[in-house]
Design an enzyme around this catalytic site. Structure first.
Site, short mmCIF file in Angstrom:
data_model
loop_
_atom_site.label_atom_id
_atom_site.label_comp_id
_atom_site.label_asym_id
_atom_site.label_seq_id
_atom_site.Cartn_x
_atom_site.Cartn_y
_atom_site.Cartn_z
N GLY C 231 0.80 -1.23 0.00
CA GLY C 231 0.00 0.00 0.00
C GLY C 231 0.83 1.27 0.00
N HIS C 232 0.13 2.37 -0.08
CA HIS C 232 0.78 3.68 -0.17
C HIS C 232 1.56 4.00 1.11
CE1 HIS C 232 -2.40 5.55 2.30
NE2 HIS C 232 -3.20 4.70 1.67
N ASN C 233 2.71 4.63 0.92
CA ASN C 233 3.53 5.15 2.02
C ASN C 233 4.21 4.07 2.86
OD1 ASN C 233 1.30 7.30 1.47
ND2 ASN C 233 2.93 8.42 2.50
#
Lengths: 335, 335, 335
Positions: C231-233
């Site tokens: 996922g993001h980040n």
């Protein structure tokens, strides 16, 4: 853009120097010319090189930084991001794309190199079809929708307006339908289709199967993360959000505003109400009523699950206690 | 086509008007000119706009509808679907495809725009290669097989006859094989290949890895849903069916006619017999004998799992009972 | 190549005839002209047609076979494989590829037909971009990295040196980030990016999302199998290995040398130390310290999980025992 201009746009209060801001960045990555945002003030204990900060109202100004105080920092940051960041995926219809005759193109449609748009397709105004995206025969793609590289839309699909279909997503592949005859699986032709509402986002490499007969439906505003599987003939409601790797079997009905955590699995022909929350990794094997929150595999109401889980976590000690009890009471069984 | 003609083809009995039928649709979607089918007569309590119905023998005719009575409505519906619905993916070899010299093409091969067929490949009669499909060097694709948009076949792969390899499926990518040296992972070159039997279906975005040395095998007639992972060196038998998001680790052996529900996971080097049923979300960590049905993670025989699950579901009450018992018997431990 | 030459290269001892060897194959597939390897001597009870064997030191020579004795047969086999097997993905920049002006190309870059390299990209020496691979604007791809067919790199991505990004992998698609407003989900523009270290392998159809603001990071030497979602980040450390279908939610921190089995799920904002082992199918809902091994959903230390699981497996018998006890003690509750 001046900080004071930004403050005005955000209906926020400015404190500190009215510096020039060149963009918005994450708290760790921002430099002097950037603005960043802080939703949780405890974050401020770590330093940032950002020249400017978006802060919740009521927080103390940070020394040496330009501060803009707003009621909702995340919402303000989104507004700022929209100001500074504009996606640019190119313009016009490339002469290296293949667009069949008998295709209706709206205004300002973008079709990039090596995209294929088959006969009978309608692409409404502002649709963007990136390289290696495929739009099958007689499909309709609504205004402003973007198909990222390698997105595949099988024939007879309807995609709504302002959708984002990410790279590698597959909309309308055959449902997984067979009947058994003499120990072999005979394919049931999958002659239905997929209908996707407006403002739907479909994550990278997600698959939504066409219906056997009839249609698979994704309701308006529903957001689907990456690597999700949605089986044939599902009817998914509006404004749902499904996290990564969710798997929904065939013929499942899902209401509106349903949230599913990552890797949730739903058995076929299940009916799920509206406003349901399904925790990550849950395995849903029976219907769920409106507003319920479930967890576990098999899934059950969250409160019940927590009580059971609390006992499970103490099972070794409980078993020990039981053995002690047995000793005191006398030999009662063979265990 | 006249209803009477259809009835004849289906060896069914006609009741009602001999109307003209233009196609087959789902019960909810069919209109006056369509036929639909009813496998379960209880469905008839809901109305349909279909002009004609395929019904199981013995059911009462529906007033105002043309009815065809058959012994197996689903099988009849499949027959009708095949009559009315013919897939059309184009014809011929596009001059916008890239086909390397030293490729053998059978009769009536279709290669669409922007497909790439590398040197040394053999495409047998009637193979269809859709846009952005890739056939790596020295691969063989059997008669009548279709590669949907974006399907990728790595070098040295063998694909059988009449297979359907859906959009984004990847056959023959590197197995996940490394050895550790000084805390780093050193890649083991994956120099084996994948061999797929006849009549295999591979779902959208499914991945089947090449063997390290040797071959990964998918047996004849096996059907694989979307987003499934099959690791290097697996030997999968005939006529199996694996639902969406199943994950099979490396070097797993699976017998014939094995069914796996969605999101099943199999540990590496496991051996699974024939006619095994593995329930959705099961985690298989040990071998399974012929004919067994397993469920759970870790997976166990279904009957045992049900007994355990029944106790788990009552654990809070059981724990309460135990505490009561303890009180009556006296303090026996610190729990 | 002569067996004696091979033995020299492998610093091994030769026994038997000095035959000519044409390649390395798996134990089952090898023929007379091939060498195979045996890491586990018990394998020798089955026959092989291989003319030559790589064996661990101390094992008896096999009659009629040429044997090379080494201290690490797997490592030796890898060396042999590298000698005989050289990948060949073509050469040069195809005139059927699209490479925008303002792209920096290193030496010996390969760009195959129907690849798209957007403006502002830098491809370092020896990069290979296969058909239907897409490199978005302003991305950098490091020396010797290969993008397999259909791999998609969104704009502003940084990919390290010697990476392998397999077919259909998607690097840099939007993170799954929304905020709620009046029951609708409003998209948070995902304006961050992905930064991938050197020697990273990314499996087929794996997805690594761009950061909302800031960056998603994959550390040097980390190996990621097929159909994994990151996922993001997320910040993933060095030399990790994630098996197929792992799902890591947004903003997760993972240390170095972390191993995850297939279908593991990690909740968002979790922090995982270095040298952690997470068993297949585990669901991680809280932080994990350096060096821990966890298992289960919810995940817990492996030793604890085994103790609990042992009791769960006996629950039906334990419940029976409890009922017997109750009978002896007298009626104490309503259960």
């Amino acid at each position: 853009m001046k900080a004071s201009q930004l403050a005005k746009i955000l209906s926020g209060e400015l404190a500190g120097e009215d510096i020039e801001i060149s963009g918005i960045k994450g708290y760790d990555e921002a430099e002097k010319e950037h603005i960043t945002f802080v939703a949780d003030p405890s974050l401020l204990s770590a330093p940032t090189d950002a020249g400017a900060l978006i802060l919740p109202k009521g927080v103390q100004p940070v020394e040496g930084k330009t501060c803009i105080f707003v009621s909702n920092p995340l919402e303000a940051a989104v507004k700022v991001a929209t100001l500074f960041y504009r996606e640019d995926w190119g313009t016009g219809v490339s002469d290296k794309a293949v667009v069949y005759p008998n295709v209706k193109l709206g205004k300002n449609v973008v079709i990039r190199e090596f995209a294929v748009v088959e006969s009978g397709v309608c692409l409404e105004d502002g649709v963007v079809v990136l390289p290696f995206a495929y739009v099958g025969r007689n499909s309709v793609v609504g205004e402003g929708t973007i198909l990222f590289p390698g997105a595949v839309v099988y024939p007879n699909t309807v995609v709504g307006k302002r959708c984002r279909i990410h790279a590698g997503a597959v909309v309308g592949a055959d449902g997984f339908g067979y009947y058994e005859k003499n120990g072999k699986r005979v394919k049931i032709p999958q002659i239905g289709r997929v209908v996707i509402g407006n403002d739907v986002e479909i994550g990278a490499n997600t698959c939504i199967d066409r219906a056997t007969f009839g249609k698979t439906v994704i309701g308006e505003g529903t957001k689907i993360d990456n690597l999700v599987q949605i089986g044939h003939n599902c009817k998914i409601g509006r404004d749902c959000a499904f996290a990564g790797q969710v798997g929904i079997s065939g013929s499942v009905k899902v209401g509106d505003r349903v949230l599913m955590g990552g890797q949730v699995g739903i058995a076929d022909h299940i009916s799920i109400g509206s406003d349901v929350k399904i925790a990550a990794k849950a395995g849903v094997m029976s219907d769920i009523k409106d507003g319920e929150a479930v967890i576990g595999a098999p899934a059950m109401p969250a409160a019940r699950w927590k009580r059971i889980q609390a006992v499970i976590n103490r099972l070794p000690e409980i078993y020990k206690l039981l053995k002690e009890l047995k000793k005191r009471v006398g030999d009662v069984g063979s265990n």
